[in-house]
Design a protein around this motif. Sequence first.
Motif, PDB file in Angstrom:
ATOM      1  N   ASP A 169       6.769 -49.839 -50.571  1.00  0.00           N
ATOM      2  CA  ASP A 169       7.052 -48.799 -51.568  1.00  0.00           C
ATOM      3  C   ASP A 169       7.489 -47.480 -50.926  1.00  0.00           C
ATOM      4  OD1 ASP A 169       4.573 -48.313 -50.462  1.00  0.00           O
ATOM      5  OD2 ASP A 169       3.592 -47.826 -52.360  1.00  0.00           O
ATOM      6  N   GLU A 170       7.628 -47.471 -49.606  1.00  0.00           N
ATOM      7  CA  GLU A 170       8.088 -46.265 -48.905  1.00  0.00           C
ATOM      8  C   GLU A 170       9.592 -46.419 -48.672  1.00  0.00           C
ATOM      9  OE1 GLU A 170       3.663 -46.001 -46.888  1.00  0.00           O
ATOM     10  OE2 GLU A 170       5.401 -46.172 -45.579  1.00  0.00           O
ATOM     11  N   THR A 171      10.363 -46.034 -49.683  1.00  0.00           N
ATOM     12  CA  THR A 171      11.771 -46.436 -49.738  1.00  0.00           C
ATOM     13  C   THR A 171      12.669 -45.681 -48.764  1.00  0.00           C
ATOM     14  OG1 THR A 171      12.084 -44.904 -51.572  1.00  0.00           O
ATOM     15  CG2 THR A 171      11.622 -47.198 -52.141  1.00  0.00           C
ATOM     16  N   CYS A 172      12.215 -44.539 -48.252  1.00  0.00           N
ATOM     17  CA  CYS A 172      13.107 -43.767 -47.354  1.00  0.00           C
ATOM     18  C   CYS A 172      13.509 -44.586 -46.135  1.00  0.00           C
ATOM     19  CB  CYS A 172      12.456 -42.445 -46.956  1.00  0.00           C
ATOM     20  SG  CYS A 172      10.898 -42.577 -46.058  1.00  0.00           S
ATOM     21  N   GLY A 173      12.578 -45.309 -45.569  1.00  0.00           N
ATOM     22  CA  GLY A 173      12.894 -46.115 -44.387  1.00  0.00           C
ATOM     23  C   GLY A 173      13.772 -47.305 -44.736  1.00  0.00           C
ATOM     24  N   VAL A 174      13.516 -47.895 -45.888  1.00  0.00           N
ATOM     25  CA  VAL A 174      14.312 -49.044 -46.344  1.00  0.00           C
ATOM     26  C   VAL A 174      15.761 -48.619 -46.538  1.00  0.00           C
ATOM     27  CG1 VAL A 174      14.601 -50.747 -48.184  1.00  0.00           C
ATOM     28  CG2 VAL A 174      12.297 -50.070 -47.447  1.00  0.00           C
ATOM     29  N   GLU A 175      15.960 -47.484 -47.200  1.00  0.00           N
ATOM     30  CA  GLU A 175      17.320 -47.012 -47.467  1.00  0.00           C
ATOM     31  C   GLU A 175      18.027 -46.623 -46.171  1.00  0.00           C
ATOM     32  OE1 GLU A 175      17.607 -44.239 -50.690  1.00  0.00           O
ATOM     33  OE2 GLU A 175      16.356 -45.505 -51.970  1.00  0.00           O
ATOM     34  N   ALA A 176      17.285 -46.032 -45.260  1.00  0.00           N
ATOM     35  CA  ALA A 176      17.896 -45.653 -43.975  1.00  0.00           C
ATOM     36  C   ALA A 176      18.329 -46.892 -43.201  1.00  0.00           C
ATOM     37  CB  ALA A 176      16.914 -44.816 -43.155  1.00  0.00           C
ATOM     38  N   ILE A 177      17.484 -47.913 -43.171  1.00  0.00           N
ATOM     39  CA  ILE A 177      17.838 -49.152 -42.457  1.00  0.00           C
ATOM     40  C   ILE A 177      19.067 -49.789 -43.104  1.00  0.00           C
ATOM     41  CG2 ILE A 177      17.080 -51.527 -41.957  1.00  0.00           C
ATOM     42  CD1 ILE A 177      15.737 -49.514 -40.129  1.00  0.00           C
ATOM     43  N   THR A 178      19.081 -49.825 -44.432  1.00  0.00           N
ATOM     44  CA  THR A 178      20.220 -50.426 -45.148  1.00  0.00           C
ATOM     45  C   THR A 178      21.517 -49.702 -44.793  1.00  0.00           C
ATOM     46  OG1 THR A 178      18.763 -51.092 -46.943  1.00  0.00           O
ATOM     47  CG2 THR A 178      21.120 -51.000 -47.441  1.00  0.00           C
ATOM     48  N   ALA A 179      21.477 -48.379 -44.793  1.00  0.00           N
ATOM     49  CA  ALA A 179      22.680 -47.600 -44.484  1.00  0.00           C
ATOM     50  C   ALA A 179      23.115 -47.819 -43.029  1.00  0.00           C
ATOM     51  CB  ALA A 179      22.418 -46.115 -44.751  1.00  0.00           C
ATOM     52  N   LEU A 180      22.152 -47.835 -42.109  1.00  0.00           N
ATOM     53  CA  LEU A 180      22.499 -47.939 -40.692  1.00  0.00           C
ATOM     54  C   LEU A 180      22.993 -49.326 -40.313  1.00  0.00           C
ATOM     55  CD1 LEU A 180      19.614 -45.838 -39.139  1.00  0.00           C
ATOM     56  CD2 LEU A 180      22.040 -45.242 -39.191  1.00  0.00           C
ATOM     57  N   ARG A 181      22.518 -50.344 -41.014  1.00  0.00           N
ATOM     58  CA  ARG A 181      22.983 -51.709 -40.711  1.00  0.00           C
ATOM     59  C   ARG A 181      24.486 -51.827 -40.924  1.00  0.00           C
ATOM     60  NH1 ARG A 181      18.460 -55.906 -41.483  1.00  0.00           N
ATOM     61  NH2 ARG A 181      19.954 -57.232 -42.496  1.00  0.00           N
ATOM     62  N   ASP A 182      25.002 -51.060 -41.862  1.00  0.00           N
ATOM     63  CA  ASP A 182      26.444 -51.118 -42.149  1.00  0.00           C
ATOM     64  C   ASP A 182      27.248 -50.118 -41.331  1.00  0.00           C
ATOM     65  OD1 ASP A 182      26.041 -53.080 -44.016  1.00  0.00           O
ATOM     66  OD2 ASP A 182      25.795 -51.666 -45.674  1.00  0.00           O
ATOM     67  N   SER A 183      26.602 -49.058 -40.853  1.00  0.00           N
ATOM     68  CA  SER A 183      27.410 -47.954 -40.327  1.00  0.00           C
ATOM     69  C   SER A 183      27.115 -47.555 -38.882  1.00  0.00           C
ATOM     70  CB  SER A 183      27.204 -46.719 -41.215  1.00  0.00           C
ATOM     71  OG  SER A 183      25.854 -46.301 -41.135  1.00  0.00           O
ATOM     72  N   LEU A 184      25.966 -47.947 -38.334  1.00  0.00           N
ATOM     73  CA  LEU A 184      25.570 -47.406 -37.024  1.00  0.00           C
ATOM     74  C   LEU A 184      26.478 -47.900 -35.902  1.00  0.00           C
ATOM     75  CD1 LEU A 184      23.534 -45.743 -35.330  1.00  0.00           C
ATOM     76  CD2 LEU A 184      22.226 -47.848 -35.030  1.00  0.00           C
ATOM     77  N   LYS A 185      26.964 -46.956 -35.121  1.00  0.00           N
ATOM     78  CA  LYS A 185      27.698 -47.283 -33.889  1.00  0.00           C
ATOM     79  C   LYS A 185      26.992 -46.565 -32.753  1.00  0.00           C
ATOM     80  CE  LYS A 185      32.222 -48.265 -35.826  1.00  0.00           C
ATOM     81  NZ  LYS A 185      31.781 -48.232 -37.252  1.00  0.00           N
ATOM     82  N   ILE A 186      26.775 -47.277 -31.653  1.00  0.00           N
ATOM     83  CA  ILE A 186      26.080 -46.670 -30.516  1.00  0.00           C
ATOM     84  C   ILE A 186      26.943 -46.813 -29.261  1.00  0.00           C
ATOM     85  CG2 ILE A 186      23.804 -47.105 -31.529  1.00  0.00           C
ATOM     86  CD1 ILE A 186      23.474 -49.371 -29.432  1.00  0.00           C
TER      87      ILE A 186
END
Length: 275
Positions: free
Chosen positions: A30-47
């Motif tokens: 129920d702590e959605t901030c981490g869930v939403e961050a992971i979802t966004a980064l899975r599609d966009s993160l470049k390292i």
Amino acid sequence: VETSKLNQVVEIRGTKPGPTSLVLGGVHGDETCGVEAITALRDSLKINRGRVLLAYGNPRAIQAGTRFSQANLNRMFKPDAALSADERASYEYARAQELKPYFAQADAALDVHASFTPNSRPFVICEPQAREVAGQLPVDLVVSGFDQVQPGGTDYYMNQLGKVGICLECGYLGDQATNKIARDGILAFLQARRHIQDAKTSARQQTKIRVFFQYMTKTSNFILAKRFKDFEQVKQGQLIGQDGSQAVVAPRSSAIIFARNRKLAGEEAFLLAAS
Ligand SMILES: [Zn+2]
């Protein structure tokens, strides 16, 4: 997010060699901030360097929108002998075993949480060996001592492996501001770990305190004397709650965290921390 994707750990690779880091969201569903961050980064993160593993902690609880389904995943990383038969039979125990190999691959892990206490504030939970990385996260408060008082979390597990385990608490779970803290915090972590170079971070002045006490309920009726904000100061002898017929008072002047009413014996009711 579909179930199959929730179960899957995604690996992002840089072109240059470097360390491996793990980032988790939704260990509490129920702590959605981490869930939403992971979802966004899975599609966009470049390292640039190394490997970053992105994982959802508790897929079943995320789908249900609950903290957990059968047991608190963030207490399942203790040795088996320290867990009850019910805990070892739980979905969360099985999920912890699925996640452990990813912890083993990583040199450092960041686990993103939010508090159930309204008006909470962002803070970091870690032990001294993680402070160099934690010092670059966008929080003003660092709390240690959880490994002794409340073992079994993801940070505890990393610490047991001799690695860097950090828990980022982003504020009250009902507050939309947690989404930005989560995302900024993850990027700052990835920069501190030298996977990326473009996040805006710098070492911060941080207050450091230590958890020294956890109250576990003795009856099935624990009621707080008042609603306590996270890190509200309590005085020695101050009434904190009523556990059945027993008054529960602060053993010393300190800051109270994660205080809540409870309806079962043997449950975590509040923590106390001091400098
Ligand atoms: Zn949490």
